[in-house]
Design an enzyme around this catalytic site. Structure first.
Site, PDB file in Angstrom:
ATOM      1  N   ASN A 180       0.768  -1.282  -0.120  1.00  0.00           N
ATOM      2  CA  ASN A 180       0.026  -0.086   0.031  1.00  0.00           C
ATOM      3  C   ASN A 180       0.720   1.288   0.091  1.00  0.00           C
ATOM      4  O   ASN A 180       0.409   2.313  -0.713  1.00  0.00           O
ATOM      5  CB  ASN A 180      -1.110  -0.044   1.235  1.00  0.00           C
ATOM      6  CG  ASN A 180      -0.409  -0.081   2.494  1.00  0.00           C
ATOM      7  OD1 ASN A 180       0.533  -0.698   2.591  1.00  0.00           O
ATOM      8  ND2 ASN A 180      -1.054   0.570   3.504  1.00  0.00           N
ATOM      9  N   GLU A 207       4.062  -3.475  12.300  1.00  0.00           N
ATOM     10  CA  GLU A 207       3.038  -2.437  12.062  1.00  0.00           C
ATOM     11  C   GLU A 207       2.156  -3.103  11.262  1.00  0.00           C
ATOM     12  O   GLU A 207       2.273  -3.489  10.211  1.00  0.00           O
ATOM     13  CB  GLU A 207       3.865  -1.182  11.096  1.00  0.00           C
ATOM     14  CG  GLU A 207       2.766  -0.001  11.394  1.00  0.00           C
ATOM     15  CD  GLU A 207       1.876   0.052  10.200  1.00  0.00           C
ATOM     16  OE1 GLU A 207       0.673  -0.385  10.694  1.00  0.00           O
ATOM     17  OE2 GLU A 207       2.088   0.533   9.255  1.00  0.00           O
ATOM     18  N   CYS A 213      -3.496   1.599   6.530  1.00  0.00           N
ATOM     19  CA  CYS A 213      -3.662   1.345   8.266  1.00  0.00           C
ATOM     20  C   CYS A 213      -4.084   2.429   9.085  1.00  0.00           C
ATOM     21  O   CYS A 213      -4.629   2.211  10.185  1.00  0.00           O
ATOM     22  CB  CYS A 213      -2.410   0.376   8.623  1.00  0.00           C
ATOM     23  SG  CYS A 213      -1.985  -0.931   7.648  1.00  0.00           S
ATOM     24  N   GLU A 254       8.279   2.774  15.184  1.00  0.00           N
ATOM     25  CA  GLU A 254       9.282   3.284  13.870  1.00  0.00           C
ATOM     26  C   GLU A 254       9.166   4.926  13.969  1.00  0.00           C
ATOM     27  O   GLU A 254       8.368   5.794  14.658  1.00  0.00           O
ATOM     28  CB  GLU A 254       8.572   2.971  12.718  1.00  0.00           C
ATOM     29  CG  GLU A 254       8.540   1.393  12.464  1.00  0.00           C
ATOM     30  CD  GLU A 254       7.890   0.875  10.923  1.00  0.00           C
ATOM     31  OE1 GLU A 254       8.708   0.264  10.110  1.00  0.00           O
ATOM     32  OE2 GLU A 254       6.602   1.351  10.753  1.00  0.00           O
TER      33      GLU A 254
END
Length: 464
Positions: free
Chosen positions: A141, A239, A273, A443
Site C-alpha cells: 500500500n 506495524e 492502516c 518506527e
C-alpha cells in the site's frame, strides 16, 4: 518509463499490473531460496566494513543517497503511479519522504550517544552496538515510505539491510536499490530482493544471520512472523492493521471536519492502516454532519491517478476491489461518490455506510477500501468506548474546540497516534506505531536507531 532490473530470477517471474487499467507494466524476476540465502550472506559479509565506517562518513553516504533520490523524485513517482495506482501528488510526496527520512537519519551516526552512569569505584559507560543484518518486509500500500522508515534508521545505526518489496509493487524498491549504489552505498549494504513472501519473507524470519525483522502488513501474517522469530529470540518490529476513529464533537468546526473526512478515510483508496474509516459524530450534530459530508464525498476526485488533480485512484488489484465490494453487499449505504468505469482497472466508488451496530463488518473489520462508516455517540465516555471497541489501536482523530476535552479523549483512546483537529498520522521526526493488535514497537522519530541496536554496558574500574 525505465523499469529497474534485478540480479535475481531463479524463483520465476511476476507480472506487475497497472491498477488503473489492468495492463501489464513489467515482468519482475523473483528470487528463490538459494538466491535469498546468498544475498543475506553478502549482507553479512558487508556488515563489518559498514559498521566500521567513521560516523561522519556514514552520514555523508546517507546524505548522498538522499540527494540521488531527490534527483529522481519524478521517475520514482511515475513508477508508483504505474505500478501501484497512487495519485501523482501522493507518489511525489512518498518519494520525497524517502529523501527526507534519509536526510533526517543522516544525523544519527554522529549523535547516537551512549551514557555515562555514576557508579562507585570506576566509570560506567554504554554503547549502542548495531545488530547485523536487518530484514525488512514491505507492504503494497505504501511501498516507498514504509521501506525508508525501515532502512533509513537501520543503515544509520550501522546495520546492513535486505529488503523484500511486496510482490504486487516491487518497482520503486528495486529502483531505490539501484540509486543506493549510484550514491556510493557499498555493495551488500542495502539489497532489494523481489520474491514471494513464503520464500524470501519466511527466510528473513528463519535465517540465523538476519538479526531483526521489520514487517508491515496484516495482523494475521504478523502473528506468524512473531511466532517464527521466537525460535531465535529474533528482534522484531511489527506495524499491522488499523480500524481508526475520527471523533467529531458538537463544538467542532463541522464544516472543516466534514470537508477533511474524505481525505482522511479515502486517501490511497482507503488502503491505509491509518485511514479514519470509522466516523463517530456526537448525536446533536449527527444529521448536520452528514449533510456536510455528502457533497464532500460526492465531489472527491476519483480519476486517472496520473492526473494532477486526482484525489483517489484505483484499488491495488481485482482481488482487493472484489473483497471490498463483497463486504458492502447488504450494507446500509447512505450515499456514494463517483468512480471511473470498473471494466478497465480496479475502481470502486467512495461509499458511506450506516453500520447496524458494533458487530456490523463495515464497522468492525478493516476493509482496506474506500468505505466510511458513520455512527453517532452521546458523550465523551461513549465516544471513547466506541473508539476502543476494536482489536486495533493505530491512529485516529479528534475534532473539538475544547483543549481539555481533546486531551481527556486523547488519553482515553487506545491508539498509538492521535491528531486533534487534524488527520496527520506520520511524521518522520515523531514515533509511529500501534497499541493492541496494531503492532509491536515504534518506527521513526529520534529514537528509531535505538531499535536497530543493542545497548552494551562497560564498567572501567579506577581502583588501584
Amino acid at each position: 518509463m525505465r523499469i529497474p532490473t534485478t540480479p535475481f530470477g531463479a524463483g520465476g517471474a511476476f507480472t506487475v499490473l497497472n491498477p488503473a487499467t489492468g495492463a501489464a507494466v513489467a515482468t519482475v524476476p523473483q528470487a528463490d531460496l538459494a538466491e535469498t540465502d546468498a544475498a543475506i550472506e553478502r549482507a553479512h559479509r558487508a556488515y563489518p566494513a559498514w559498521r566500521a565506517i567513521a560516523p561522519a562518513e556514514r552520514a555523508r553516504l546517507m546524505r548522498s543517497f538522499a540527494s540521488v533520490v531527490d534527483a529522481h523524485i519524478d521517475e520514482l513517482a511515475d513508477l508508483e503511479v504505474a505500478g501501484a495506482g497512487h495519485t501523482i501528488g501522493n507518489a511525489r510526496w512518498e518519494a520525497g519522504n524517502v529523501r527526507d527520512v534519509l536526510n533526517y537519519y543522516s544525523a544519527a551516526p554522529e549523535r547516537h550517544f551512549g551514557r555515562q552512569i555514576p557508579v562507585p569505584g570506576g566509570v560506567d559507560i554504554t554503547f549502542h552496538e548495531p545488530l547485523g543484518v536487518v530484514g525488512i518486509i514491505v507492504p503494497w500500500n505504501f511501498p516507498m515510505p514504509i521501506a525508508g522508515w525501515g532502512f533509513g534508521p537501520a543503515l544509520a545505526a550501522g546495520n546492513t539491510v535486505v529488503l523484500k518489496p511486496a510482490e504486487l509493487t516491487p518497482l520503486t524498491a528495486m529502483r531505490l536499490g539501484e540509486l543506493a549504489l549510484e550514491a556510493g552505498i557499498p555493495e551488500g549494504v542495502f539489497t532489494v530482493i523481489p520474491g514471494k513472501g513464503r520464500i524470501v519473507g519466511d527466510r528473513f524470519v528463519t535465517h540465523p544471520l538476519v538479526r531483526k525483522v521489520c514487517f508491515t502488513g496484516s495482523t494475521d501474517v504478523g502473528k506468524g512472523i512473531m511466532r517464527g522469530c521466537a525460535d531465535q529470540v529474533k528482534r522484531l518490529t511489527l506495524e499491522l492493521g488499523g480500524k481508526n476513529a475520527n471523533i467529531v464533537f458538537e463544538d467542532a468546526d463541522l464544516e472543516r471536519a466534514a470537508a477533511s473526512a474524505p481525505g482522511a478515510g479515502l486517501d490511497n483508496a482507503g488502503q491505509d492502516c491509518c485511514a479514519r474509516s470509522r466516523i463517530l459524530v456526537q448525536q446533536s450534530v449527527y444529521d448536520r454532519f452528514l449533510e456536510l459530508l455528502q457533497p464532500a464525498v460526492e465531489s472527491f476526485r476519483v480519476k486517472d491517478p496520473a492526473a494532477e488533480d486526482a484525489e483517489m485512484g484505483p484499488l491495488i488489484s481485482a482481488k482487493q476491489r472484489d473483497s471490498v465490494a463483497d463486504a458492502l453487499v447488504g450494507a446500509d449505504v447512505a450515499f456514494r461518490g463517483q468512480a471511473p468505469d470498473a471494466s478497465s482497472g480496479y475502481w470502486l466508488a467512495p461509499t458511506v455506510v450506516m453500520p447496524r451496530g458494533a458487530s456490523d463488518p463495515v464497522w468492525s473489520q478493516e476493509l482496506f477500501g474506500p468505505v466510511l462508516a458513520v455512527m453517532p455517540f452521546t458523550d465523551e465516555a461513549d465516544a471513547i468506548a466506541k473508539a476502543n471497541d476494536t482489536e486495533y489501536g493505530l491512529s485516529g482523530s479528534i475534532f473539538t474546540r475544547d483543549v481539555g476535552r481533546a486531551l481527556r479523549v486523547a488519553r482515553g483512546v487506545e491508539s498509538g497516534n492521535l491528531s486533534v483537529n487534524s488527520h496527520s498520522s506520520v511524521r518522520y521526526w515523531t514515533p509511529f506505531g500501534g497499541f493492541k493488535q496494531s503492532g509491536l514497537g515504534r518506527e521513526l522519530g529520534p529514537d528509531a536507531p535505538d531499535s536497530f541496536s543493542e545497548v552494551k554496558n562497560v564498567f572501567i574500574s579506577t581502583d588501584n
